[in-house]
Write an enzyme that holds these catalytic residues in place. Structure first.
Site, mmCIF file in Angstrom:
data_model
loop_
_atom_site.group_PDB
_atom_site.id
_atom_site.type_symbol
_atom_site.label_atom_id
_atom_site.label_comp_id
_atom_site.label_asym_id
_atom_site.label_seq_id
_atom_site.Cartn_x
_atom_site.Cartn_y
_atom_site.Cartn_z
ATOM 1 N N ARG A 283 0.822 -1.206 0.000
ATOM 2 C CA ARG A 283 0.000 0.000 0.000
ATOM 3 C C ARG A 283 0.864 1.267 0.000
ATOM 4 N NH1 ARG A 283 -5.193 -0.074 2.099
ATOM 5 N NH2 ARG A 283 -4.847 1.761 3.396
ATOM 6 N N ARG B 103 9.626 6.071 -3.238
ATOM 7 C CA ARG B 103 10.021 6.880 -4.399
ATOM 8 C C ARG B 103 11.353 7.581 -4.163
ATOM 9 N NH1 ARG B 103 5.579 10.337 -2.409
ATOM 10 N NH2 ARG B 103 3.895 9.264 -3.454
ATOM 11 N N ARG C 217 -8.936 -7.022 12.983
ATOM 12 C CA ARG C 217 -8.130 -6.272 13.940
ATOM 13 C C ARG C 217 -8.962 -5.080 14.382
ATOM 14 N NH1 ARG C 217 -4.812 -7.130 17.716
ATOM 15 N NH2 ARG C 217 -3.075 -5.682 17.926
ATOM 16 N N ARG D 207 -0.255 5.633 16.179
ATOM 17 C CA ARG D 207 -0.158 6.995 15.645
ATOM 18 C C ARG D 207 -0.962 7.970 16.486
ATOM 19 N NH1 ARG D 207 -2.694 5.074 9.760
ATOM 20 N NH2 ARG D 207 -4.490 4.012 10.650
ATOM 21 N N GLU E 57 -4.104 6.346 18.641
ATOM 22 C CA GLU E 57 -4.733 5.149 18.061
ATOM 23 C C GLU E 57 -4.005 3.904 18.565
ATOM 24 O OE1 GLU E 57 -5.580 5.638 13.850
ATOM 25 O OE2 GLU E 57 -5.216 3.522 13.525
ATOM 26 N N TYR F 83 -9.437 -5.117 2.218
ATOM 27 C CA TYR F 83 -8.802 -3.933 2.806
ATOM 28 C C TYR F 83 -9.085 -2.730 1.896
ATOM 29 C CZ TYR F 83 -4.931 -1.741 5.514
ATOM 30 O OH TYR F 83 -4.140 -0.953 6.328
ATOM 31 N N ASP G 217 -10.160 1.012 0.661
ATOM 32 C CA ASP G 217 -10.226 2.422 1.016
ATOM 33 C C ASP G 217 -11.584 2.953 0.572
ATOM 34 O OD1 ASP G 217 -7.736 2.721 2.251
ATOM 35 O OD2 ASP G 217 -6.717 2.872 0.319
HETATM 36 P P1 FAD Z 1 -18.316 0.905 7.173
HETATM 37 O O1 FAD Z 1 -17.878 2.328 7.130
HETATM 38 O O2 FAD Z 1 -17.719 0.013 8.196
HETATM 39 O O3 FAD Z 1 -19.909 0.911 7.334
HETATM 40 C C1 FAD Z 1 -20.625 -0.251 7.662
HETATM 41 C C2 FAD Z 1 -21.788 0.168 8.543
HETATM 42 O O4 FAD Z 1 -22.618 -0.976 8.757
HETATM 43 C C3 FAD Z 1 -21.360 0.663 9.910
HETATM 44 O O5 FAD Z 1 -21.871 1.964 10.146
HETATM 45 C C4 FAD Z 1 -21.947 -0.367 10.864
HETATM 46 O O6 FAD Z 1 -22.396 0.202 12.091
HETATM 47 C C5 FAD Z 1 -23.101 -0.922 10.065
HETATM 48 N N1 FAD Z 1 -23.494 -2.263 10.475
HETATM 49 C C6 FAD Z 1 -22.695 -3.357 10.595
HETATM 50 N N2 FAD Z 1 -23.410 -4.406 11.049
HETATM 51 C C7 FAD Z 1 -24.687 -3.961 11.206
HETATM 52 C C8 FAD Z 1 -25.875 -4.565 11.675
HETATM 53 N N3 FAD Z 1 -25.899 -5.832 12.109
HETATM 54 N N4 FAD Z 1 -27.013 -3.830 11.729
HETATM 55 C C9 FAD Z 1 -27.001 -2.530 11.342
HETATM 56 N N5 FAD Z 1 -25.896 -1.898 10.916
HETATM 57 C C10 FAD Z 1 -24.748 -2.609 10.850
HETATM 58 N N6 FAD Z 1 -10.064 4.911 3.665
HETATM 59 C C11 FAD Z 1 -9.551 5.896 2.892
HETATM 60 O O7 FAD Z 1 -9.908 6.007 1.711
HETATM 61 N N7 FAD Z 1 -8.621 6.787 3.390
HETATM 62 C C12 FAD Z 1 -8.188 6.741 4.677
HETATM 63 O O8 FAD Z 1 -7.357 7.557 5.095
HETATM 64 C C13 FAD Z 1 -8.719 5.702 5.516
HETATM 65 N N8 FAD Z 1 -8.318 5.595 6.806
HETATM 66 C C14 FAD Z 1 -8.850 4.627 7.600
HETATM 67 C C15 FAD Z 1 -8.438 4.563 8.929
HETATM 68 C C16 FAD Z 1 -8.973 3.599 9.776
HETATM 69 C C17 FAD Z 1 -8.505 3.535 11.196
HETATM 70 C C18 FAD Z 1 -9.949 2.678 9.275
HETATM 71 C C19 FAD Z 1 -10.531 1.630 10.174
HETATM 72 C C20 FAD Z 1 -10.347 2.730 7.959
HETATM 73 C C21 FAD Z 1 -9.805 3.700 7.101
HETATM 74 N N9 FAD Z 1 -10.215 3.803 5.769
HETATM 75 C C22 FAD Z 1 -9.681 4.804 4.971
HETATM 76 C C23 FAD Z 1 -11.170 2.845 5.181
HETATM 77 C C24 FAD Z 1 -12.620 3.342 5.194
HETATM 78 O O9 FAD Z 1 -13.026 3.535 6.523
HETATM 79 C C25 FAD Z 1 -13.495 2.289 4.525
HETATM 80 O O10 FAD Z 1 -13.039 1.969 3.239
HETATM 81 C C26 FAD Z 1 -14.958 2.711 4.371
HETATM 82 O O11 FAD Z 1 -15.412 3.503 5.430
HETATM 83 C C27 FAD Z 1 -15.793 1.446 4.260
HETATM 84 O O12 FAD Z 1 -17.146 1.762 4.065
HETATM 85 P P2 FAD Z 1 -18.238 0.615 4.258
HETATM 86 O O13 FAD Z 1 -19.552 1.242 3.986
HETATM 87 O O14 FAD Z 1 -17.841 -0.595 3.523
HETATM 88 O O15 FAD Z 1 -18.111 0.176 5.792
HETATM 89 N N1 UDP Z 2 3.349 0.638 8.078
HETATM 90 C C1 UDP Z 2 4.531 0.621 8.802
HETATM 91 N N2 UDP Z 2 5.015 1.788 9.296
HETATM 92 C C2 UDP Z 2 4.382 2.971 9.129
HETATM 93 C C3 UDP Z 2 3.182 2.992 8.395
HETATM 94 C C4 UDP Z 2 2.687 1.795 7.888
HETATM 95 O O1 UDP Z 2 5.110 -0.430 9.002
HETATM 96 O O2 UDP Z 2 4.873 3.999 9.620
HETATM 97 C C5 UDP Z 2 2.838 -0.646 7.541
HETATM 98 C C6 UDP Z 2 1.973 -1.364 8.582
HETATM 99 O O3 UDP Z 2 2.143 -2.745 8.413
HETATM 100 C C7 UDP Z 2 0.591 -0.912 8.154
HETATM 101 C C8 UDP Z 2 0.713 -0.924 6.634
HETATM 102 O O4 UDP Z 2 2.047 -0.427 6.403
HETATM 103 O O5 UDP Z 2 -0.410 -1.790 8.629
HETATM 104 C C9 UDP Z 2 -0.296 -0.106 5.869
HETATM 105 O O6 UDP Z 2 -0.216 1.232 6.321
HETATM 106 P P1 UDP Z 2 -1.404 2.263 6.093
HETATM 107 O O7 UDP Z 2 -0.935 3.599 6.555
HETATM 108 O O8 UDP Z 2 -1.880 2.136 4.699
HETATM 109 O O9 UDP Z 2 -2.503 1.686 7.096
HETATM 110 P P2 UDP Z 2 -3.969 2.181 7.504
HETATM 111 O O10 UDP Z 2 -3.997 3.691 7.380
HETATM 112 O O11 UDP Z 2 -4.920 1.470 6.603
HETATM 113 O O12 UDP Z 2 -4.084 1.727 8.934
#
Ligand code: FAD
Ligand code: UDP
Length: 366
Positions: A172, A176, A249, A280, A300, A348, A350
């Protein structure tokens, strides 16, 4: 005739985007979510005029023009570029792995020097075809960067040895040989000026939404309320774990309000040693408006998953992927149930991936 054309379980990006598209095709949708808010994990909440990324930093990035144009219909984006820093003990580096990282690590200046050091470390490691995250990382950036910036962070994040994790996770991150700290290679990037919740609120405009409503509290009723069901929760739970439990996780967030206008000078700083318990710290104000007199930070902490926690990440190793394949096959015998999004597809994803999948699915629905 059922009351609704679609029951959509989950008001996250997948559910909201699909509901919008089908409503625009004159279908009647009901969206339910077990949480007390819309927007899923992209949810932002405004506190002290700062948009708090409640479930961790969310930066929108994509090279998919259709998705970029689509999301911008629901709100304006700023020009934020994610440039996280990494702290390893008393050292600080730029991410992703680029000339700023290399010059600080080895006191060098040119791409040629960096390439030679990395090449030497790859040769010494004798890895030919990387089979896991550790081998993949070393073959991208060499041993020094692996030890300081990847090993500790990865062990904390996943609670697994990087040798036991798939190579795809580290792919991911860009590598560069230019002085460019942009964490993503995508053409388009930004943060909604009014937060993600406002974007998803607009997507759901005119659509019936019921919050605090868990599908599993009344599965039979919900399966019969609409012609089709869209399910965006964990797929193993839908099938009552009949093919085995998938691993996830989880995370814990500690939010702290501080009487300073600038705590860390950047939106995201990673702590890459293995002893610091969090991975972080995000300082929310730096995602958009920077002028507030105080600040709010979130630490986090990675956490083991169980049914009382949120399944934030799928763990896409061979074992879990093969369990998922069984659920996927099973899901094909339910043509009136659509499994979509990060949890139901166990990918996984985004945000831009999820929007693409929802738009594509909506296009093929009659
Ligand atoms: P979700 O957002 O998980 O929505 C699913 C919904 O279903 C939830 O609201 C949940 O409550 C509901 N649900 C589940 N089970 C039930 C049930 N039984 N009854 C009723 N409701 C239910 N993506 C990016 O592009 N850029 C980022 O920087 C980025 N950072 C992230 C950082 C973190 C820490 C995490 C965890 C994810 C990150 N993502 C990021 C990914 C992004 O959050 C997801 O790709 C996106 O939100 C997924 O959308 P979704 O609708 O599939 O799922
Ligand atoms: N990672 C790492 N060091 C960093 C940032 C990321 O080793 O400083 C690795 C780690 O395994 C992480 C993965 O790269 O789970 C993907 O990172 P990303 O920032 O894409 O994770 P997310 O924002 O989805 O948690």
């Amino acid at each position: 005739m059922k009351k609704y054309d679609y029951l959509i379980v989950g008001a996250g990006l997948y559910g909201a985007c699909f509901a919008r598209e089908m409503t625009d095709k004159n279908k009647k949708c009901l969206v339910i979510d077990k949480r007390n808010h819309i927007a899923g994990n992209a949810y932002t909440k405004r506190i002290n005029n700062i948009d708090i990324h409640v479930y961790g930093a969310h930066i929108f990035h994509t090279s998919d023009k259709e998705v970029w144009d689509y999301i911008k219909k629901f709100g304006e984006f700023n020009s934020f570029v994610n440039s996280p820093m990494a702290i390893y003990k008393d050292e600080i580096y730029n991410l992703p792995f680029n000339m700023n990282t290399f010059s600080k690590m080895w006191n060098i200046k040119t791409p040629q020097e960096a390439k030679e050091i990395i090449k030497k470390q790859i040769t010494e490691s004798a890895i030919t075809t990387p089979k896991n995250l550790e081998e993949q990382a070393i073959s991208m950036v060499g041993k020094d960067i692996y030890e300081k910036l990847i090993n500790g962070y990865t062990k904390k994040q996943w609670n697994k040895d990087p040798k036991d994790l798939p190579a795809s996770i580290i792919k991911r991150l860009p590598v560069r040989y230019t002085y460019d700290n942009n964490y993503f290679n995508d053409l388009y990037q930004g943060i909604p000026i009014n937060g993600y919740t406002s974007i998803i609120e607009k997507m759901l405009d005119g659509i019936e939404v019921q919050l605090d409503t868990d599908f599993f509290d009344n599965k039979d009723k919900y399966l019969n309320i609409a012609e089709k069901v869209v399910y965006t929760g964990p797929i193993d739970k839908f099938f009552d774990y009949s093919e085995g439990e998938l691993e996830y996780r989880s995370l814990k967030f500690e939010n702290i309000e501080l009487e300073t206008d600038n705590f860390q000078g950047n939106a995201v700083i990673n702590y890459t040693d293995s002893l610091t318990p969090y991975t972080r710290i995000i300082e929310h104000k730096f995602f958009n408006n920077m002028n507030q007199p105080t600040t709010i930070i979130s630490k986090e902490y990675p956490a083991n998953y169980n049914e009382t926690k949120e399944p934030y990440y799928p763990i896409n190793d061979d074992k879990n992927n093969s369990i998922y394949e069984k659920y996927y096959k099973l899901s094909k015998s339910y043509p009136n149930i659509i499994f979509g999004g990060r949890l139901a597809e166990y990918k996984y994803y985004d945000m831009h991936h999820v929007i693409r999948k929802a738009l594509d699915r909506a296009k093929i629905e009659k």
